[in-house]
Design a protein around this motif. Structure first.
Motif, PDB file in Angstrom:
ATOM      1  N   ALA A  41      37.274 -13.545  42.618  1.00  0.00           N
ATOM      2  CA  ALA A  41      37.039 -12.933  41.314  1.00  0.00           C
ATOM      3  C   ALA A  41      35.686 -12.243  41.294  1.00  0.00           C
ATOM      4  O   ALA A  41      34.675 -12.829  41.670  1.00  0.00           O
ATOM      5  CB  ALA A  41      37.103 -14.001  40.218  1.00  0.00           C
ATOM      6  N   LEU A  42      35.683 -10.973  40.837  1.00  0.00           N
ATOM      7  CA  LEU A  42      34.452 -10.196  40.737  1.00  0.00           C
ATOM      8  C   LEU A  42      34.277  -9.681  39.323  1.00  0.00           C
ATOM      9  O   LEU A  42      35.254  -9.325  38.647  1.00  0.00           O
ATOM     10  CB  LEU A  42      34.478  -9.001  41.694  1.00  0.00           C
ATOM     11  CG  LEU A  42      34.605  -9.270  43.190  1.00  0.00           C
ATOM     12  CD1 LEU A  42      34.528  -7.951  43.961  1.00  0.00           C
ATOM     13  CD2 LEU A  42      33.531 -10.240  43.683  1.00  0.00           C
ATOM     14  N   LEU A  43      33.028  -9.612  38.897  1.00  0.00           N
ATOM     15  CA  LEU A  43      32.673  -9.079  37.589  1.00  0.00           C
ATOM     16  C   LEU A  43      32.187  -7.650  37.719  1.00  0.00           C
ATOM     17  O   LEU A  43      31.433  -7.322  38.628  1.00  0.00           O
ATOM     18  CB  LEU A  43      31.571  -9.956  36.962  1.00  0.00           C
ATOM     19  CG  LEU A  43      30.908  -9.450  35.681  1.00  0.00           C
ATOM     20  CD1 LEU A  43      31.911  -9.360  34.538  1.00  0.00           C
ATOM     21  CD2 LEU A  43      29.736 -10.360  35.301  1.00  0.00           C
ATOM     22  N   ASP A  44      32.623  -6.805  36.785  1.00  0.00           N
ATOM     23  CA  ASP A  44      32.101  -5.435  36.647  1.00  0.00           C
ATOM     24  C   ASP A  44      32.323  -4.632  37.922  1.00  0.00           C
ATOM     25  O   ASP A  44      31.386  -4.329  38.669  1.00  0.00           O
ATOM     26  CB  ASP A  44      30.619  -5.489  36.265  1.00  0.00           C
ATOM     27  CG  ASP A  44      30.113  -4.157  35.731  1.00  0.00           C
ATOM     28  OD1 ASP A  44      30.918  -3.230  35.554  1.00  0.00           O
ATOM     29  OD2 ASP A  44      28.894  -4.056  35.493  1.00  0.00           O
ATOM     30  N   LEU A  45      33.560  -4.251  38.143  1.00  0.00           N
ATOM     31  CA  LEU A  45      33.948  -3.588  39.382  1.00  0.00           C
ATOM     32  C   LEU A  45      33.457  -2.138  39.455  1.00  0.00           C
ATOM     33  O   LEU A  45      33.516  -1.401  38.474  1.00  0.00           O
ATOM     34  CB  LEU A  45      35.475  -3.586  39.525  1.00  0.00           C
ATOM     35  CG  LEU A  45      36.130  -4.818  40.155  1.00  0.00           C
ATOM     36  CD1 LEU A  45      35.819  -6.079  39.366  1.00  0.00           C
ATOM     37  CD2 LEU A  45      37.636  -4.610  40.263  1.00  0.00           C
ATOM     38  N   THR A  46      32.979  -1.758  40.643  1.00  0.00           N
ATOM     39  CA  THR A  46      32.713  -0.355  40.927  1.00  0.00           C
ATOM     40  C   THR A  46      34.043   0.327  41.270  1.00  0.00           C
ATOM     41  O   THR A  46      35.078  -0.332  41.449  1.00  0.00           O
ATOM     42  CB  THR A  46      31.752  -0.190  42.110  1.00  0.00           C
ATOM     43  OG1 THR A  46      32.381  -0.717  43.292  1.00  0.00           O
ATOM     44  CG2 THR A  46      30.447  -0.930  41.856  1.00  0.00           C
ATOM     45  N   TYR A  47      34.005   1.641  41.397  1.00  0.00           N
ATOM     46  CA  TYR A  47      35.225   2.378  41.760  1.00  0.00           C
ATOM     47  C   TYR A  47      35.753   1.924  43.114  1.00  0.00           C
ATOM     48  O   TYR A  47      36.956   1.727  43.295  1.00  0.00           O
ATOM     49  CB  TYR A  47      34.936   3.879  41.791  1.00  0.00           C
ATOM     50  CG  TYR A  47      36.113   4.705  42.245  1.00  0.00           C
ATOM     51  CD1 TYR A  47      37.200   4.931  41.392  1.00  0.00           C
ATOM     52  CD2 TYR A  47      36.145   5.254  43.527  1.00  0.00           C
ATOM     53  CE1 TYR A  47      38.290   5.679  41.814  1.00  0.00           C
ATOM     54  CE2 TYR A  47      37.238   5.997  43.959  1.00  0.00           C
ATOM     55  CZ  TYR A  47      38.297   6.210  43.095  1.00  0.00           C
ATOM     56  OH  TYR A  47      39.385   6.948  43.507  1.00  0.00           O
ATOM     57  N   GLU A  48      34.843   1.727  44.059  1.00  0.00           N
ATOM     58  CA  GLU A  48      35.222   1.294  45.394  1.00  0.00           C
ATOM     59  C   GLU A  48      35.958  -0.043  45.349  1.00  0.00           C
ATOM     60  O   GLU A  48      36.960  -0.244  46.053  1.00  0.00           O
ATOM     61  CB  GLU A  48      33.962   1.183  46.253  1.00  0.00           C
ATOM     62  CG  GLU A  48      34.182   0.748  47.680  1.00  0.00           C
ATOM     63  CD  GLU A  48      32.864   0.660  48.429  1.00  0.00           C
ATOM     64  OE1 GLU A  48      32.610   1.539  49.259  1.00  0.00           O
ATOM     65  OE2 GLU A  48      32.083  -0.287  48.154  1.00  0.00           O
ATOM     66  N   GLU A  49      35.498  -0.970  44.509  1.00  0.00           N
ATOM     67  CA  GLU A  49      36.141  -2.278  44.383  1.00  0.00           C
ATOM     68  C   GLU A  49      37.453  -2.182  43.620  1.00  0.00           C
ATOM     69  O   GLU A  49      38.438  -2.828  43.956  1.00  0.00           O
ATOM     70  CB  GLU A  49      35.181  -3.247  43.696  1.00  0.00           C
ATOM     71  CG  GLU A  49      33.943  -3.562  44.530  1.00  0.00           C
ATOM     72  CD  GLU A  49      32.836  -4.225  43.749  1.00  0.00           C
ATOM     73  OE1 GLU A  49      31.975  -4.880  44.373  1.00  0.00           O
ATOM     74  OE2 GLU A  49      32.812  -4.105  42.498  1.00  0.00           O
ATOM     75  N   ASP A  50      37.448  -1.358  42.578  1.00  0.00           N
ATOM     76  CA  ASP A  50      38.651  -1.200  41.767  1.00  0.00           C
ATOM     77  C   ASP A  50      39.816  -0.668  42.594  1.00  0.00           C
ATOM     78  O   ASP A  50      40.968  -1.045  42.386  1.00  0.00           O
ATOM     79  CB  ASP A  50      38.359  -0.266  40.596  1.00  0.00           C
ATOM     80  CG  ASP A  50      39.536  -0.102  39.665  1.00  0.00           C
ATOM     81  OD1 ASP A  50      39.852  -1.063  38.940  1.00  0.00           O
ATOM     82  OD2 ASP A  50      40.155   0.979  39.671  1.00  0.00           O
ATOM     83  N   CYS A  51      39.515   0.220  43.533  1.00  0.00           N
ATOM     84  CA  CYS A  51      40.566   0.842  44.347  1.00  0.00           C
ATOM     85  C   CYS A  51      41.312  -0.154  45.228  1.00  0.00           C
ATOM     86  O   CYS A  51      42.466   0.080  45.589  1.00  0.00           O
ATOM     87  CB  CYS A  51      39.958   1.935  45.227  1.00  0.00           C
ATOM     88  SG  CYS A  51      39.532   3.435  44.329  1.00  0.00           S
ATOM     89  N   VAL A  52      40.660  -1.247  45.589  1.00  0.00           N
ATOM     90  CA  VAL A  52      41.292  -2.208  46.503  1.00  0.00           C
ATOM     91  C   VAL A  52      41.604  -3.538  45.816  1.00  0.00           C
ATOM     92  O   VAL A  52      42.023  -4.491  46.483  1.00  0.00           O
ATOM     93  CB  VAL A  52      40.399  -2.455  47.738  1.00  0.00           C
ATOM     94  CG1 VAL A  52      40.221  -1.164  48.527  1.00  0.00           C
ATOM     95  CG2 VAL A  52      39.045  -3.037  47.344  1.00  0.00           C
ATOM     96  N   ALA A  53      41.405  -3.616  44.507  1.00  0.00           N
ATOM     97  CA  ALA A  53      41.605  -4.887  43.792  1.00  0.00           C
ATOM     98  C   ALA A  53      43.078  -5.288  43.775  1.00  0.00           C
ATOM     99  O   ALA A  53      43.956  -4.455  43.551  1.00  0.00           O
ATOM    100  CB  ALA A  53      41.082  -4.762  42.368  1.00  0.00           C
ATOM    101  N   GLU A  54      43.317  -6.576  44.025  1.00  0.00           N
ATOM    102  CA  GLU A  54      44.677  -7.087  43.877  1.00  0.00           C
ATOM    103  C   GLU A  54      45.028  -7.227  42.400  1.00  0.00           C
ATOM    104  O   GLU A  54      46.185  -7.069  42.010  1.00  0.00           O
ATOM    105  CB  GLU A  54      44.815  -8.450  44.553  1.00  0.00           C
ATOM    106  CG  GLU A  54      44.547  -8.464  46.049  1.00  0.00           C
ATOM    107  CD  GLU A  54      43.124  -8.877  46.376  1.00  0.00           C
ATOM    108  OE1 GLU A  54      42.679  -9.958  45.944  1.00  0.00           O
ATOM    109  OE2 GLU A  54      42.451  -8.101  47.070  1.00  0.00           O
ATOM    110  N   VAL A  55      44.026  -7.565  41.596  1.00  0.00           N
ATOM    111  CA  VAL A  55      44.202  -7.703  40.145  1.00  0.00           C
ATOM    112  C   VAL A  55      43.059  -6.934  39.480  1.00  0.00           C
ATOM    113  O   VAL A  55      41.901  -7.078  39.863  1.00  0.00           O
ATOM    114  CB  VAL A  55      44.166  -9.180  39.694  1.00  0.00           C
ATOM    115  CG1 VAL A  55      44.314  -9.277  38.177  1.00  0.00           C
ATOM    116  CG2 VAL A  55      45.251  -9.973  40.395  1.00  0.00           C
TER     117      VAL A  55
END
Length: 263
Positions: free
Chosen positions: A180-194
């Protein structure tokens, strides 16, 4: 959170999994608007303005209350690759419609609309640089712009009663690499499972929760973990809002001691 959810995660900007990006507000960014702010969340930057119009949509006329509505857009080079303006394409995308409605709903939820009279407050959120979380940054900044506009109305004796029920802010959370991550960057959002956007008030209530299993379903335990992270992130945003609105927000709050904006 469980041990597996809090293990160290290497993030591009060096943050821990439960650390939000720095947030900054530059109020009165547009001098011609009743309320305006440049909000910066990490590398995401949004100009939010609030404009007061002495008329209402037809369906609300003579109803004894006001209205708050929003428009949202991204400038062509807000992202790595230029995107054409929606006006040049002749239509607004479904994503833009969704975000505009979300911003308007979020602000109306914490506003006592009869107190602003039969007027419309237009909120314009223009993304000038995008690195994830543009809708959540827009909501967080839009509240500041709204407060500044309401203060302008109060000082000019346009409104006479406190119109706000509280503050509203928004942040993103997600599951990336099983954590679980807080406050996603675009780079993180692109690979997020949720991927999840959470909008809440400073009294601990939720306005809206938008959660999607992008690559896999998520469990009830995952949901609890993500909401706990979002609550932590929003508290940071509320503190930042109170800091920039010190002395301005208290007189606009209904049923709260004027000297205690964070109560």
């Amino acid at each position: 959170m469980t041990e597996s959810k809090t293990a160290a995660v290497e993030r591009r900007d060096g943050r821990g999994p439960d650390v939000p990006r720095p947030v900054k507000f530059l109020p009165h960014f547009i001098k011609t608007a009743e309320g305006s702010v440049l909000v910066t969340v990490g590398e995401t930057r949004v100009i939010c303005t609030a404009s007061v119009e002495n008329r209402l949509p037809k369906f609300l006329r003579d109803g004894g209350q006001g209205w708050i509505t929003a428009e949202y857009s991204m400038i062509p080079r807000a992202t790595d690759v230029r995107t054409s303006r929606e006006s040049s394409r002749g239509r607004v995308s479904g994503r833009t419609h969704e975000i505009q409605r979300l911003i308007g709903r979020s602000l109306r939820t914490i506003t006592h609309l009869p107190a602003i009279g039969e007027r419309t407050i237009w909120i314009d959120c223009d993304v000038i640089q995008a690195d994830g979380g543009t809708r959540t940054a827009s909501i967080t900044g839009a509240f500041v712009a709204l407060v500044l506009a309401l203060d302008h109305m109060r000082r000019n004796r346009v409104i006479h009663t406190a119109p706000l029920k509280g503050a509203v802010a928004a942040t993103s959370v997600g599951m990336v690499g099983g954590r679980a991550l807080l406050d996603l960057t675009y780079e993180e959002d692109c690979v997020a499972e949720v991927d999840m956007n959470v909008i809440g008030t400073d009294r601990g209530d939720y306005v809206e929760i938008q959660g999607t299993g992008e690559r896999s379903p998520f469990t009830p335990e995952d949901l609890k973990t993500l909401l706990k992270l979002a609550d932590r992130g929003m508290e940071t945003l509320f503190e930042a809002q109170r800091g920039v609105l010190e002395g301005i927000l208290p007189p606009l709050l209904r049923d709260r001691p004027a000297a205690s904006p964070g109560s």
